[in-house]
Design a protein around this motif. Structure first.
Motif, short mmCIF file in Angstrom:
data_model
loop_
_atom_site.label_atom_id
_atom_site.label_comp_id
_atom_site.label_asym_id
_atom_site.label_seq_id
_atom_site.Cartn_x
_atom_site.Cartn_y
_atom_site.Cartn_z
N THR A 153 0.83 -1.21 0.00
CA THR A 153 0.00 0.00 0.00
C THR A 153 0.87 1.26 0.00
O THR A 153 0.57 2.23 -0.70
N GLN B 207 -7.38 0.58 -0.41
CA GLN B 207 -7.53 -0.59 0.46
C GLN B 207 -8.72 -0.41 1.41
O GLN B 207 -9.49 -1.33 1.65
N ASP C 168 -5.98 -1.85 -4.87
CA ASP C 168 -5.40 -2.34 -3.62
C ASP C 168 -6.40 -3.27 -2.94
O ASP C 168 -7.35 -2.82 -2.30
N GLU C 169 -6.21 -4.55 -3.12
CA GLU C 169 -7.10 -5.59 -2.60
C GLU C 169 -8.56 -5.33 -2.99
O GLU C 169 -9.44 -5.24 -2.14
MG LIG Z 1 -2.06 -2.80 2.06
#
Ligand SMILES: [Mg+2]
Ligand SMILES: Nc1ncnc2c1ncn2[C@@H]1O[C@H](COP(=O)(O)OP(=O)(O)OP(=O)(O)O)[C@@H](O)[C@H]1O
Lengths: 332, 277
Positions: A61, A101, A172-173
């Protein structure tokens, strides 16, 4: 390997489609005394998906936040469309977007209001109706964002990121909290984006996701990239596994030695299993040679290899090895 | 689905239109959070001392009550500008809403502009209610409505920026509220709307006029009565349009210095990401 191609791209004409849109070189990022990213390099070309995998706290991240222009690198450089993204200059911000995220939706707006706002703020937006259809939230459009389920919010995050037609997308995810169907749908959407030439940076803890989508990937641990390459390259380095039930009259020491392979004996279901990991030799036929040698050995003993299995390394094997190996190194 | 390439992208809506659009959403949320109600009730509290005050004529037909009434408008800008942006921008930063806006390509100026607009709109609304109410009770129209509105614009700009400047010091909306109380109270007492500038010792009055609220209060009063009150009520004379603006120049100058200074500080120190070093 992409390394050579990349020097060419720097010299070649700007209209070359293979010129990387995202370039990260020797990026370091510190938080006070703690160095979260320790010299990471990669690049992403149009239509390519680069998966940044790694353990919790590895610095994924942080790397993305640097690309998004929220922090200056402690050392090294990042470039997006050839520009420094710090502070989101206009030539970068209108052509990139991201799924964060943690989501970042305004909870008191409805789904419709959220998309309408994003549309009105964008230069060349996709229509909200198209987005609603893509993310499957058409029947929830009237609800306030706070009334959505976790996975539904995640889909809305993705929808917002797509709405501005970005050429570079940081994910991010993105599928965390999605059910399997929504995740498959998301994979389909991402595949379409790649086909349209979007450069995608993806982080995920679902390794299957990376296996399906990534053109190239890297595995990070504690700020460093430990493994990098195409899926094939990454797996090739980690070997093929040949395993079988250890015959009851064979002791571990009696197992034959194979060139370029290591053997390990493990207990599963109260029985002993032998596993050869073949790392050396030609990727195409090394498993064949190992199996042939083992069959010959079994033939000489007048028996068979029971429950014989041959499989390549999975990304999970590689990941665990990275997480584990480095942890051991620190423990020593 | 289609993606547009950099070269043939349509030009964006531009920060001004984006700010107006965000202002619209800010307005919706302002009403939805029910903060609007609180800020509408607040002037009533501010007006209580005014109502209890003995009303004496000071400038022609204008009384101390008239002047105090108009003076509260500056305090409204102070409450709204310092109170609202500090609160919601802290909450939104922590919820990643600001970061989400930035990554989708919205520039800083548009995001700040949106919240400024909602502060301005509500302050103008309350100002209109105050002036309208006073007119309904037999008062007169403001002599120079343009200067009155301009004083509100200046006040709201400075206070919104000050409110934004509170956010880097706090990590949640509650502490933002607490911390913004400190400058709010200090500025309120030196604004001239709570304690009339006239009633202050001379040096204190000078200091107050260098702070970012009192100059706007004085401008609002001058705009309402049409007297050059910039040197104090005593001996203030009725002046024409140009005379009034000429008298207001020092106040405008002080406010512009504050606005530019605060804007530079916001640019330098505003934090977008909850996870800062
Ligand atoms: Mg992360
Ligand atoms: N402001 C900060 N101060 C100190 N350390 C920080 C700060 N921000 C991040 N870190 C640390 O930096 C490291 C990297 O964090 P980062 O969020 O990049 O990890 P990640 O790879 O995204 O992990 P995950 O998979 O869990 O999301 C972590 O150890 C984290 O604790």
């Amino acid at each position: 390997m992409p390394k050579t191609a990349n020097t060419n791209a720097e010299i070649s004409a700007p209209h070359t489609t293979t010129e990387p849109t995202v370039v990260v070189r020797d990026l370091r990022q510190r938080y006070g005394d703690f160095e979260a990213v320790k010299g990471v390099s990669f690049e992403i070309r149009p239509g390519e998906l680069f998966a940044l995998l790694g353990t919790n706290g590895a610095g994924k991240t942080t790397t993305i936040e640097t690309l998004e222009g929220f922090r200056a690198p402690s050392a090294g450089t990042v470039r997006v469309f050839g520009q420094d993204p710090l502070g989101q200059p206009v030539g970068v911000r209108e052509r990139t977007n991201a799924v964060l995220q943690g989501s970042g939706l305004m909870e008191d707006l409805s789904v419709d209001e959220t998309l309408a706002l994003a549309r009105d703020l964008a230069a060349d937006p996709r229509e909200p109706d198209e987005i609603l259809r893509l993310i499957g939230l058409a029947d929830k459009r009237g609800l306030r964002v706070r009334q959505l389920s976790g996975g539904q919010k995640r889909r809305l995050d993705l929808g917002l990121a797509l709405l501005t037609r970005p050429e570079v997308l940081y994910l991010d995810e993105p599928t965390t909290g999605m059910d399997p169907e929504a995740r498959h749908e998301t994979w389909r959407i991402i595949t379409d984006l790649k086909r349209e030439g979007v450069a995608v940076l993806l982080t995920t803890h679902y390794l299957e996701e990376a296996e399906r989508l990534a053109d190239r990937l890297a595995i990070m641990h504690r700020g460093e990239v430990h493994v990098e390459g195409t899926l094939g390259e990454v797996l090739a380095g980690w070997g093929d596994r040949v395993s079988f039930l250890l015959p009851s009259d064979v002791r571990t020491d009696d197992l034959p030695e194979l060139e370029g392979a290591e053997v390990e004996v493990q207990t599963r279901e109260q029985r002993l299993w032998a596993t050869y990991t073949v790392r050396e030799g030609d990727v195409a036929d090394r498993a064949h040679h190992a199996v042939a040698a083992l069959m010959a050995w079994a033939g000489e003993r007048g028996g068979t290899l029971q429950h014989l299995q041959v499989r390549g390394a999975s990304l999970e094997d590689v990941f665990l090895r990275v997480a584990d190996g480095a942890a051991n190194l620190v423990g020593e | 689905m289609t993606t547009t390439k950099g070269t043939d992208r349509r030009p964006g809506p531009g920060p001004l239109r984006q700010a107006l659009r965000l202002g619209r959403t800010e307005f919706t949320l302002f009403v939805r959070y029910k903060t609007a109600l609180m800020y509408l009730i607040m002037p009533l509290i501010l007006l209580m001392p005014v109502a209890n005050m003995e009303s004496v004529p000071v400038l022609g037909e204008y009384t101390t009550t008239d002047l105090a009434l108009v003076g509260t408008i500056g305090a409204i800008a102070l409450f709204l500008g310092l109170g609202h942006p500090s609160n919601v921008f802290t909450a939104r930063r922590e919820a990643l809403v600001l970061k989400r806006l930035r990554v989708s390509g919205v520039p800083q100026t548009a995001i700040f502009g949106g919240v400024f607009l909602v502060v301005l709109l509500f302050t103008l609304l309350i100002a209109a209610l105050i002036v309208g109410g006073s007119m309904a009770l037999g008062g007169s129209m403001p002599v120079d409505p343009v200067m009155l509105v301009f004083s509100v614009v200046l006040g709201c700009s400075a206070m919104t920026l000050l409110g934004l400047l509170v956010t880097p010091f706090v990590s949640n909306a509650e502490s933002a509220q607490m911390l913004s109380m400190v400058p709010m109270m200090a500025l309120l007492f030196l604004s001239g709307s709570f304690i009339p500038l006239e009633a202050m010792p001379d040096t204190l009055r000078q200091v107050a006029l260098l702070l970012p609220v009192a100059p706007t209060v004085e401008m609002a009063q001058a705009a309402y009565v049409g007297y050059d009150v910039f040197g104090g009520f005593e001996g203030a004379e009725r002046v024409g349009f140009l005379g009034l603006w000429a008298g207001a120049l020092p106040n405008i100058g002080v406010m512009l210095v504050w606005i530019v200074g605060l804007a530079l500080l916001v640019r330098r120190y505003f934090v977008w990401d909850p996870r800062r070093p």
